[in-house]
Every structure is written in structure tokens, then in C-alpha cells.
Design a protein around this motif. Structure first.
Motif, mmCIF file in Angstrom:
data_model
loop_
_atom_site.group_PDB
_atom_site.id
_atom_site.type_symbol
_atom_site.label_atom_id
_atom_site.label_comp_id
_atom_site.label_asym_id
_atom_site.label_seq_id
_atom_site.Cartn_x
_atom_site.Cartn_y
_atom_site.Cartn_z
ATOM 1 N N GLY A 158 -20.973 -1.581 -18.623
ATOM 2 C CA GLY A 158 -20.885 -3.075 -18.095
ATOM 3 C C GLY A 158 -21.109 -3.959 -19.673
ATOM 4 N N PRO A 159 -20.161 -4.662 -19.869
ATOM 5 C CA PRO A 159 -18.906 -5.087 -19.018
ATOM 6 C C PRO A 159 -18.093 -4.017 -18.997
ATOM 7 C CG PRO A 159 -18.715 -6.268 -21.247
ATOM 8 C CD PRO A 159 -20.165 -5.472 -21.218
ATOM 9 N N GLY A 160 -17.188 -3.717 -17.848
ATOM 10 C CA GLY A 160 -16.246 -2.796 -17.843
ATOM 11 C C GLY A 160 -15.227 -3.416 -16.674
ATOM 12 N N VAL A 161 -14.030 -3.046 -16.686
ATOM 13 C CA VAL A 161 -12.805 -3.511 -15.902
ATOM 14 C C VAL A 161 -12.052 -2.372 -15.366
ATOM 15 C CG1 VAL A 161 -10.917 -4.808 -15.949
ATOM 16 C CG2 VAL A 161 -12.816 -5.458 -17.364
ATOM 17 N N LEU A 162 -11.851 -2.481 -13.816
ATOM 18 C CA LEU A 162 -11.114 -1.473 -13.166
ATOM 19 C C LEU A 162 -9.943 -1.953 -12.781
ATOM 20 C CD1 LEU A 162 -11.105 1.117 -11.423
ATOM 21 C CD2 LEU A 162 -11.914 -0.335 -9.410
ATOM 22 N N THR A 163 -8.633 -1.460 -13.054
ATOM 23 C CA THR A 163 -7.388 -1.477 -12.326
ATOM 24 C C THR A 163 -7.045 -0.784 -11.521
ATOM 25 O OG1 THR A 163 -6.048 -0.750 -14.266
ATOM 26 C CG2 THR A 163 -6.774 -3.401 -14.398
ATOM 27 N N VAL A 164 -6.371 -0.943 -10.472
ATOM 28 C CA VAL A 164 -6.035 -0.131 -9.225
ATOM 29 C C VAL A 164 -4.653 -0.506 -8.657
ATOM 30 C CG1 VAL A 164 -6.661 1.178 -7.312
ATOM 31 C CG2 VAL A 164 -8.280 0.273 -8.445
ATOM 32 N N ASN A 165 -3.879 0.580 -8.698
ATOM 33 C CA ASN A 165 -2.359 0.185 -8.092
ATOM 34 C C ASN A 165 -2.422 0.595 -6.632
ATOM 35 O OD1 ASN A 165 0.212 0.033 -7.612
ATOM 36 N ND2 ASN A 165 0.479 2.254 -7.922
ATOM 37 N N LEU A 166 -2.337 -0.694 -5.979
ATOM 38 C CA LEU A 166 -2.537 -0.523 -4.299
ATOM 39 C C LEU A 166 -0.895 -0.838 -3.924
ATOM 40 C CD1 LEU A 166 -5.669 -2.597 -3.846
ATOM 41 C CD2 LEU A 166 -5.101 -0.132 -3.826
ATOM 42 N N PHE A 167 -0.584 -0.483 -2.658
ATOM 43 C CA PHE A 167 0.718 -0.541 -1.794
ATOM 44 C C PHE A 167 0.646 -1.297 -0.939
ATOM 45 C CE2 PHE A 167 4.306 0.853 0.791
ATOM 46 C CZ PHE A 167 5.339 0.646 -0.338
ATOM 47 N N SER A 168 1.087 -2.742 -0.884
ATOM 48 C CA SER A 168 0.872 -3.958 -0.221
ATOM 49 C C SER A 168 1.493 -3.824 1.281
ATOM 50 C CB SER A 168 1.161 -5.068 -0.891
ATOM 51 O OG SER A 168 2.629 -5.257 -0.750
ATOM 52 N N ARG A 169 2.336 -2.977 1.602
ATOM 53 C CA ARG A 169 3.124 -2.975 2.878
ATOM 54 C C ARG A 169 2.512 -1.693 3.701
ATOM 55 N NH1 ARG A 169 7.877 -6.155 2.068
ATOM 56 N NH2 ARG A 169 7.177 -7.827 0.694
ATOM 57 N N HIS A 170 1.303 -1.546 3.749
ATOM 58 C CA HIS A 170 0.869 -0.155 4.454
ATOM 59 C C HIS A 170 -0.840 -0.675 4.615
ATOM 60 C CE1 HIS A 170 -0.653 3.985 4.988
ATOM 61 N NE2 HIS A 170 0.357 4.127 5.384
ATOM 62 N N LYS A 171 -1.061 0.100 5.910
ATOM 63 C CA LYS A 171 -2.735 -0.140 6.387
ATOM 64 C C LYS A 171 -3.467 0.258 5.206
ATOM 65 C CE LYS A 171 -2.609 4.370 8.449
ATOM 66 N NZ LYS A 171 -2.796 5.131 9.985
ATOM 67 N N SER A 172 -3.113 1.169 4.509
ATOM 68 C CA SER A 172 -4.204 1.594 3.059
ATOM 69 C C SER A 172 -4.396 0.360 2.285
ATOM 70 C CB SER A 172 -3.402 2.741 2.439
ATOM 71 O OG SER A 172 -2.521 2.093 1.669
ATOM 72 N N PHE A 173 -3.803 -0.879 2.389
ATOM 73 C CA PHE A 173 -4.197 -1.893 1.711
ATOM 74 C C PHE A 173 -5.270 -2.406 1.776
ATOM 75 C CE2 PHE A 173 -3.938 -6.506 0.403
ATOM 76 C CZ PHE A 173 -3.708 -6.179 -1.068
#
Length: 251
Positions: A158-173
Motif C-alpha cells: 500500500g499504495p498498490g494498484v491492481l489491473t484486471v482484464n474482464l469480459f463485458s458481454r458475459h455473466k462473469s463480468f
């Protein structure tokens, strides 16, 4: 493990896991460029953290090594630890996508990212964590549980930053976004959806962050000038996409 396959078109080499779905890409004449837009946005931690000697980045999921190569070339003070479960992906990244071999600034672990983030060995060890974990089906990240994202929080400084690739057109989002928000106390921003339906989330650990967008824009311009990373649309996109962030960054 899924089979690793390749294709080429228009001077671009693509990585696949035995299907037509794209797992990564590289412009052959410029292998250190980050070719895909969402991959570029995974470098958004640069907007909020100054690179300095001793800085450590964890990259969960190797793909074509686009982030690895970029950081190795443009962030010489940074040590990157890559976590990739499939040994064939590691071989392909080095042989077909020109990812460098391990050295004092690059460590590659053949390991399960879900186990990696739960290890006490890595608690509070990383300044930034990049998560891009997909399988051959590509219908959502393969690691999406609350425990996983709490693990990501735990391995960050801390401080720290997370970046995550998500798929928007799916229930997993929504599942992933809700779990990231819970793990990171709702300190989460989203990029606008890219043309390939990917949405990159940015989550923050540590002291509250407040900054004028004009100052963040100056930082983005500096990154563009130093690395060629197309950051010129990042600030306007993030400020528009996220509620109560229009006037200044406060998270």
C-alpha cells in the motif's frame, strides 16, 4: 492443458488455445509494442505509481508476453514476476513472441495464480498486480472468486494498484466486478469497453487518492512521450465512465 496454436494475418501474429478465439497478439515488426487495446490499459498502474528501483510487479497470466516485454524495455527499475500455469504458453511466449529469458528483472513461475496469491511468501510484496487469466473458452476469467481477489489485495503493498482484464458481454463480468469491489473496499475504476468487449478494472490499496484530472493528464502525456503507449484517451475515458469522478479523481 489447452493446446497452444498460432495464426498470422496482416503482419500480426496471434496466440490461440486450440480455437479461433484470440489469447494475445504481436505486431511482428514491433514485438515490444503492446498491440491490443485492453493489454495497453493493463499498464494503467503507471498513471498512479512512479517507477523506482526495487519496485515489483506480479503478472498473473503470460499470454504472448506483451506486458512482460513492455515492462522489461520501458521500466528498467521494475522486477516482474510472471505466473503462468501452462508450460506451453511459457515456451510459446519466448519462441514465437520474443519474450526475454529470465534475468535479474524478470522471474517466470510455472504455477497456479490462485495458489500464488494465497501464499504468505508474497504478502505485501508487489506494487502492482496485473490479472489476465483466460482459458480456451474465453467466457470469463478462470480465477474470479472473492478469495482470489482478496489474495490479490493481500500480495499488494500500500499504495498498490491492481489491473484486471474482464469480459463485458458475459455473466462473469458482474461476478468479478462485485468480488473486486468487495476485496478492495469499492475503490475500483473501469475503463470504457474496448472494441473487443474487454473492460479493464483498476483497483487501489493504500491511502486515499485525490488528484486533479489535469495532473493525471500530464502524467499520461509523459508516459506517452517516454514509451509510445497511447495514453492520450485514458483520462477522459476513465473520468467519463465512472460515477462521481467527472471533476477530479477521488478514490
Amino acid at each position: 492443458m489447452e493446446p497452444v496454436t498460432f495464426s498470422e494475418s496482416g503482419g500480426v501474429r496471434y496466440l490461440h488455445f486450440g480455437s479461433e478465439l484470440i489469447q494475445g497478439a504481436m505486431r511482428i515488426r514491433d514485438p515490444d509494442e503492446i498491440y491490443l487495446e485492453y493489454n495497453q490499459q493493463m499498464m494503467a498502474w503507471l498513471l498512479f505509481l512512479e517507477t523506482k528501483p526495487g519496485m515489483r510487479i506480479a503478472q498473473l497470466g503470460l499470454g504472448t508476453g506483451a506486458l512482460t516485454k513492455f515492462q522489461h524495455r520501458y521500466c528498467p527499475a521494475v522486477k516482474t514476476t510472471v505466473v503462468e500455469l501452462n508450460p506451453s504458453v511459457i515456451v510459446a511466449a519466448r519462441s514465437m513472441f520474443f519474450t526475454p529469458d529470465d534475468d535479474r528483472r524478470l522471474e517466470t513461475l510455472q504455477a497456479d495464480a490462485k495458489e500464488f496469491v494465497q501464499s504468505a511468501k508474497y504478502k505485501n510484496q508487489f506494487d502492482a498486480v496485473q490479472v489476465d487469466l483466460y482459458d480456451a473458452i474465453c467466457d470469463g476469467p478462470v480465477a474470479s472468486s472473492l478469495d482470489f481477489y482478496k489474495g490479490c489485495f493481500d500480495i499488494l503493498k500500500g499504495p498498490g494498484v491492481l489491473t484486471v482484464n474482464l469480459f463485458s458481454r458475459h455473466k462473469s463480468f458482474n461476478i468479478n466486478l462485485n468480488n473486486i469491489c468487495e476485496a478492495f473496499d469499492n475503490r475500483v475504476l473501469l475503463f470504457p469497453e474496448s472494441h473487443d468487449c474487454n473492460v479493464v478494472a483498476i483497483a487501489f490499496k493504500g491511502p486515499r487518492l485525490e488528484a486533479e484530472w489535469k495532473d493525471v493528464s500530464k502524467r499520461a502525456k509523459l508516459i506517452l512521450e517516454k514509451t509510445g503507449l497511447p495514453t492520450n484517451k485514458w483520462v477522459s475515458g476513465i473520468s467519463r465512465e465512472n460515477a462521481r469522478q467527472e471533476n477530479k479523481l477521488a478514490i
